[in-house]
Design a protein around this motif. Structure first.
Motif, PDB file in Angstrom:
ATOM      1  N   SER A 139     -13.758  -0.519   2.395  1.00  0.00           N
ATOM      2  CA  SER A 139     -13.248   0.213   1.229  1.00  0.00           C
ATOM      3  C   SER A 139     -11.978   0.985   1.564  1.00  0.00           C
ATOM      4  CB  SER A 139     -14.305   1.194   0.713  1.00  0.00           C
ATOM      5  OG  SER A 139     -15.502   0.538   0.373  1.00  0.00           O
ATOM      6  N   TYR A 140     -11.060   1.005   0.616  1.00  0.00           N
ATOM      7  CA  TYR A 140      -9.901   1.884   0.716  1.00  0.00           C
ATOM      8  C   TYR A 140     -10.341   3.323   0.432  1.00  0.00           C
ATOM      9  CZ  TYR A 140      -6.648  -2.079   0.811  1.00  0.00           C
ATOM     10  OH  TYR A 140      -5.953  -3.207   1.159  1.00  0.00           O
ATOM     11  N   THR A 141      -9.619   4.284   0.959  1.00  0.00           N
ATOM     12  CA  THR A 141      -9.971   5.690   0.748  1.00  0.00           C
ATOM     13  C   THR A 141      -9.667   6.113  -0.686  1.00  0.00           C
ATOM     14  OG1 THR A 141      -7.810   6.549   1.405  1.00  0.00           O
ATOM     15  CG2 THR A 141      -9.449   6.207   3.152  1.00  0.00           C
ATOM     16  N   VAL A 142     -10.365   7.129  -1.143  1.00  0.00           N
ATOM     17  CA  VAL A 142     -10.115   7.661  -2.483  1.00  0.00           C
ATOM     18  C   VAL A 142      -8.684   8.163  -2.588  1.00  0.00           C
ATOM     19  CG1 VAL A 142     -10.736   9.474  -4.124  1.00  0.00           C
ATOM     20  CG2 VAL A 142     -12.539   8.254  -2.875  1.00  0.00           C
ATOM     21  N   ASP A 143      -8.214   8.886  -1.576  1.00  0.00           N
ATOM     22  CA  ASP A 143      -6.850   9.424  -1.611  1.00  0.00           C
ATOM     23  C   ASP A 143      -5.813   8.314  -1.678  1.00  0.00           C
ATOM     24  OD1 ASP A 143      -7.819  11.992  -1.538  1.00  0.00           O
ATOM     25  OD2 ASP A 143      -7.477  12.275   0.613  1.00  0.00           O
ATOM     26  N   GLY A 144      -6.030   7.240  -0.910  1.00  0.00           N
ATOM     27  CA  GLY A 144      -5.091   6.128  -0.931  1.00  0.00           C
ATOM     28  C   GLY A 144      -5.023   5.457  -2.287  1.00  0.00           C
ATOM     29  N   LEU A 145      -6.163   5.289  -2.938  1.00  0.00           N
ATOM     30  CA  LEU A 145      -6.199   4.660  -4.259  1.00  0.00           C
ATOM     31  C   LEU A 145      -5.619   5.568  -5.326  1.00  0.00           C
ATOM     32  CD1 LEU A 145      -9.726   3.049  -3.875  1.00  0.00           C
ATOM     33  CD2 LEU A 145      -7.564   1.806  -4.084  1.00  0.00           C
ATOM     34  N   VAL A 146      -5.873   6.858  -5.225  1.00  0.00           N
ATOM     35  CA  VAL A 146      -5.290   7.822  -6.167  1.00  0.00           C
ATOM     36  C   VAL A 146      -3.771   7.795  -6.052  1.00  0.00           C
ATOM     37  CG1 VAL A 146      -4.997  10.281  -6.653  1.00  0.00           C
ATOM     38  CG2 VAL A 146      -7.291   9.340  -6.350  1.00  0.00           C
ATOM     39  N   GLY A 147      -3.267   7.760  -4.825  1.00  0.00           N
ATOM     40  CA  GLY A 147      -1.821   7.692  -4.629  1.00  0.00           C
ATOM     41  C   GLY A 147      -1.215   6.450  -5.234  1.00  0.00           C
ATOM     42  N   ARG A 148      -1.908   5.324  -5.091  1.00  0.00           N
ATOM     43  CA  ARG A 148      -1.405   4.081  -5.669  1.00  0.00           C
ATOM     44  C   ARG A 148      -1.390   4.154  -7.190  1.00  0.00           C
ATOM     45  NH1 ARG A 148       2.051  -0.039  -4.804  1.00  0.00           N
ATOM     46  NH2 ARG A 148       1.475  -1.831  -6.102  1.00  0.00           N
ATOM     47  N   VAL A 149      -2.422   4.732  -7.787  1.00  0.00           N
ATOM     48  CA  VAL A 149      -2.476   4.858  -9.241  1.00  0.00           C
ATOM     49  C   VAL A 149      -1.328   5.731  -9.746  1.00  0.00           C
ATOM     50  CG1 VAL A 149      -3.790   5.916 -11.125  1.00  0.00           C
ATOM     51  CG2 VAL A 149      -4.929   4.376  -9.528  1.00  0.00           C
ATOM     52  N   ARG A 150      -1.072   6.827  -9.067  1.00  0.00           N
ATOM     53  CA  ARG A 150       0.065   7.672  -9.466  1.00  0.00           C
ATOM     54  C   ARG A 150       1.365   6.881  -9.442  1.00  0.00           C
ATOM     55  NH1 ARG A 150      -1.468  12.730  -5.515  1.00  0.00           N
ATOM     56  NH2 ARG A 150      -3.122  13.673  -6.819  1.00  0.00           N
ATOM     57  N   SER A 151       1.546   6.106  -8.385  1.00  0.00           N
ATOM     58  CA  SER A 151       2.779   5.342  -8.219  1.00  0.00           C
ATOM     59  C   SER A 151       2.959   4.303  -9.310  1.00  0.00           C
ATOM     60  CB  SER A 151       2.780   4.672  -6.833  1.00  0.00           C
ATOM     61  OG  SER A 151       3.899   3.838  -6.679  1.00  0.00           O
ATOM     62  N   VAL A 152       1.906   3.541  -9.621  1.00  0.00           N
ATOM     63  CA  VAL A 152       2.063   2.468 -10.600  1.00  0.00           C
ATOM     64  C   VAL A 152       2.207   3.021 -12.011  1.00  0.00           C
ATOM     65  CG1 VAL A 152       0.824   0.853  -9.122  1.00  0.00           C
ATOM     66  CG2 VAL A 152      -0.424   2.050 -10.927  1.00  0.00           C
ATOM     67  N   ILE A 153       1.612   4.166 -12.290  1.00  0.00           N
ATOM     68  CA  ILE A 153       1.825   4.794 -13.599  1.00  0.00           C
ATOM     69  C   ILE A 153       3.289   5.180 -13.752  1.00  0.00           C
ATOM     70  CG2 ILE A 153       1.328   6.849 -14.999  1.00  0.00           C
ATOM     71  CD1 ILE A 153      -1.548   6.713 -13.977  1.00  0.00           C
ATOM     72  N   ASP A 154       3.876   5.716 -12.691  1.00  0.00           N
ATOM     73  CA  ASP A 154       5.300   6.041 -12.725  1.00  0.00           C
ATOM     74  C   ASP A 154       6.159   4.785 -12.877  1.00  0.00           C
ATOM     75  OD1 ASP A 154       4.850   8.738 -12.512  1.00  0.00           O
ATOM     76  OD2 ASP A 154       5.110   8.817 -10.337  1.00  0.00           O
ATOM     77  N   ASP A 155       5.652   3.654 -12.408  1.00  0.00           N
ATOM     78  CA  ASP A 155       6.379   2.390 -12.532  1.00  0.00           C
ATOM     79  C   ASP A 155       6.329   1.826 -13.951  1.00  0.00           C
ATOM     80  OD1 ASP A 155       6.995   2.466  -9.886  1.00  0.00           O
ATOM     81  OD2 ASP A 155       5.514   0.998  -9.243  1.00  0.00           O
ATOM     82  N   GLY A 156       5.517   2.402 -14.828  1.00  0.00           N
ATOM     83  CA  GLY A 156       5.415   1.897 -16.190  1.00  0.00           C
ATOM     84  C   GLY A 156       4.247   0.977 -16.434  1.00  0.00           C
ATOM     85  N   VAL A 157       3.309   0.905 -15.503  1.00  0.00           N
ATOM     86  CA  VAL A 157       2.116   0.074 -15.688  1.00  0.00           C
ATOM     87  C   VAL A 157       1.238   0.656 -16.795  1.00  0.00           C
ATOM     88  CG1 VAL A 157      -0.102  -0.475 -14.602  1.00  0.00           C
ATOM     89  CG2 VAL A 157       2.022  -0.975 -13.404  1.00  0.00           C
ATOM     90  N   LYS A 158       0.677  -0.221 -17.635  1.00  0.00           N
ATOM     91  CA  LYS A 158      -0.123   0.217 -18.779  1.00  0.00           C
ATOM     92  C   LYS A 158      -1.601  -0.150 -18.666  1.00  0.00           C
ATOM     93  CE  LYS A 158       3.426   2.064 -20.578  1.00  0.00           C
ATOM     94  NZ  LYS A 158       3.553   3.535 -20.500  1.00  0.00           N
TER      95      LYS A 158
END
Length: 605
Positions: A213-232
């Protein structure tokens, strides 16, 4: 050829993910000829790494699709061109699936076609990882499922005539690697690899291995990044989402609550929870139901049952009973308004009797689920089920047809006509005239509208319903896609075929099937400034030097294309009164030519 272990520089951790270190020291290779360590001296300009064109073909589940997007992102970042045209490609990269025989047969056909075309070939995914000794893979370069962050090295060596094999398991690939999404509005986010189960028919466990499993912090960071990228839309993907975190001391509800906290409050970005086997969510049903009720989470879950018979489930080693599956479905439907459940069925598992099959049919009739992925049993080499006594193929096919007929007799969307629904639009239909959106229950809604609506949320009125599609009329648009967009180097409009849920194979955990995939432009008024600011946004977010260099190279390679897009939009809008230098020069040339013609004409008179 035996698997070659990675040889890391200095015996340490090697280079950061996605960064090329001296290849001869970084990758175990089997050279087909003697090659100087300083290989660039022997290369002509046309063979400089990073100048070639790569064709990528992906088979299988959404996790495989995400892996392909990561590999495409790294190749694009280092200058390689990506093409859907096999003939113009200098190298083929095939990402494979081992769930079913047809997928592997399709892989074999493509490998043969590639050999006949005399193209360099790299094979990735579950087939080589789980069956590395296949004769079809002789002489072929291989990228293992946990080595996708080194695809650039493998491609470079393969283009030089070497056979490279990276199959040794290591740490999970980084989540912040460059990525080229097939749909710029959809992020497929792997939250873990492997699983805790040991299903007797499954070959994927051989390839993906035990749970990681990926860490919670790592996945949260990725979600923040892709939201900033315009992912819907963010799709959580894995071999078993419900098992997440059991190897690192957390669980799925902890992760889901952390991710939901990052979603925009206006509901512009939605979260979709991936395929979940019954055993690992039974103890968290109420917590998961609470997350599914959240306005930014689709009220949809894929829960495979595989059979309506406890006897068959035991033979499959599925680790749950039909009663427990019913508990999962009943609880979620009771606690989550508008809840939609998808499931999988395998027809003709070894030892399945007519009574067992009848129990499966009755289960499907009881729930009338809107999505059922029906599959015939395929024995996979090396699995316990492959050694079991098989049901005759004619009976397997008959049962599959019968269950399909039962499923197609349902009318799950009757009663929706006239309802008002909010949908999230991320796709273009194959007919080219409809956009594809989904309700909170992930029911597919087709609407007519401009491509600028992609990435937006809207209120629609359902105008008509069919067996496979729901049609709507847009009443109001709630949110436009105004976020910066990255990874837009390759915009595609290819779509899944015209859509029956039963067309989906079992390996596709994300299949709502229907009119899916593909993307287009967003709101023209915002695109001009967004594209100009794209490089700065990516550079500010870079967390290390390597990431910065990757993004800078990738962005610079597309700067000319983006500027051209901006100019075309300005021209289409008709609001710009500024004359470019080239336009002025052309005008002067035209005037001078006219004067010259007049002068010559007068002279002859």
């Amino acid at each position: 050829m035996e698997d070659i272990e990675d040889l890391l520089v200095g015996g340490g951790g090697g280079a950061p993910p996605g960064f090329r270190i001296p290849v001869a020291a970084a990758v175990g290779i089997k050279p087909k000829k003697s090659v100087s360590r300083d290989y660039l001296k022997d290369y002509s300009t046309s063979k400089i790494p990073g100048t070639q064109t790569i064709y990528i073909k992906t088979f299988g589940c959404s996790h495989n699709q995400s892996d392909s997007e990561y590999m495409a992102g790294q190749l694009s970042a280092f200058g390689y061109n990506l093409s859907e045209n096999q003939d113009e490609a200098d190298l083929w990269l095939i990402n494979t699936c081992t769930v079913k025989s047809p997928s592997q047969s399709a892989m074999d056909t493509l490998i043969t076609k590639c050999r006949n075309a005399k193209k360099p070939l790299v094979v990735a995914g579950c087939v080589p990882q789980g069956s590395r000794d296949l004769k079809e893979l002789d002489g072929v370069s291989i990228v293992g499922v946990q080595q996708i962050d080194r695809v650039v090295e493998v491609v470079e060596e393969t283009l030089k005539g070497h056979e490279v094999r990276l199959l040794t398991r290591k740490t999970l690939p980084a989540l912040d690697l460059p990525k080229v999404r097939k749909n710029m509005f959809v992020e497929i986010l792997p939250i873990n690899v492997g699983c805790l189960g040991a299903c007797t028919y499954c070959k994927t466990k051989h390839a993906r291995g035990h749970l990681g499993s990926y860490t919670v912090d790592g996945l949260v960071g990725r979600v923040r990044s892709v939201i900033d990228d315009g992912v819907k839309e963010i799709w959580l993907s894995s071999e078993d989402t419900g098992a997440y975190g059991r190897d690192i001391g957390v669980n799925l509800p902890i992760l889901l609550n952390s991710l939901v906290a990052e979603l925009p409050s206006d509901g512009s970005t939605m979260l979709r929870i991936g395929m979940t086997n019954p055993p690992y969510i039974l103890e968290h049903l109420k917590e998961i139901a609470e997350v599914l009720r959240h306005p930014c989470v689709y009220s949809f879950l894929h829960v495979p049952v595989q059979s309506g018979s406890d006897r068959v489930l035991t033979a499959m080693n599925r680790e749950y009973t039909v009663g427990e599956f019913r508990t999962v479905v009943d609880t979620l439907m009771e606690l989550v308004p508008g809840m939609q459940i998808a499931t999988d069925i395998i027809c003709g598992f070894p030892g399945e009797t007519d009574e067992d099959f009848e129990a499966t049919v009755n289960l499907i009739k009881d729930y009338k689920l809107p999505q059922v992925h029906i599959s015939q049993f395929y024995p996979r080499p090396g699995t316990p089920a492959a050694r079991m006594k098989k049901v005759p193929s004619n009976i397997v096919k008959r049962r599959s047809r019968e269950l399909t007929t039962v499923f197609e007799s349902f009318t799950p969307y009757v009663g929706m006509e006239g309802k008002i629904e909010r949908i999230w639009i991320t796709d273009i239909a194959t007919d080219g005239s409809h956009l594809v959106g989904h309700t909170k229950g992930y029911i597919q809604v087709l609407v007519v509208g401009p491509e600028s609506m992609l990435g937006s949320s809207a209120t629609v009125k359902i105008t008509s319903v069919g067996r496979w599609s729901v049609f709507g009329e847009v009443i109001q648009i709630h949110s436009q896609n105004t976020k910066p967009r990255k990874n837009s180097a390759r915009v595609e409009k290819n779509s899944c075929s015209n859509s029956k849920e039963t067309c989906c194979s079992e390996e596709s955990e994300t299949c709502a099937c229907g009119l899916t995939s593909g993307c287009g432009q967003t709101e023209e008024a915002t695109d001009v400034s967004v594209l100009k600011d794209d490089q700065k946004t990516g550079e500010i977010r870079s967390q290390n030097l390597i990431g910065y260099l990757l993004r800078k190279r990738k962005n610079s390679s597309h700067r000319k294309i983006e500027n051209q897009v901006v100019k075309e939009m300005d021209g289409n809008e008709g609001t710009s009164n500024d004359w470019a230098l080239v336009d002025k020069a052309l005008l002067v040339g035209i005037v001078m030519s006219l004067l010259t013609i007049i002068a010559i004409f007068r002279f002859w008179l």
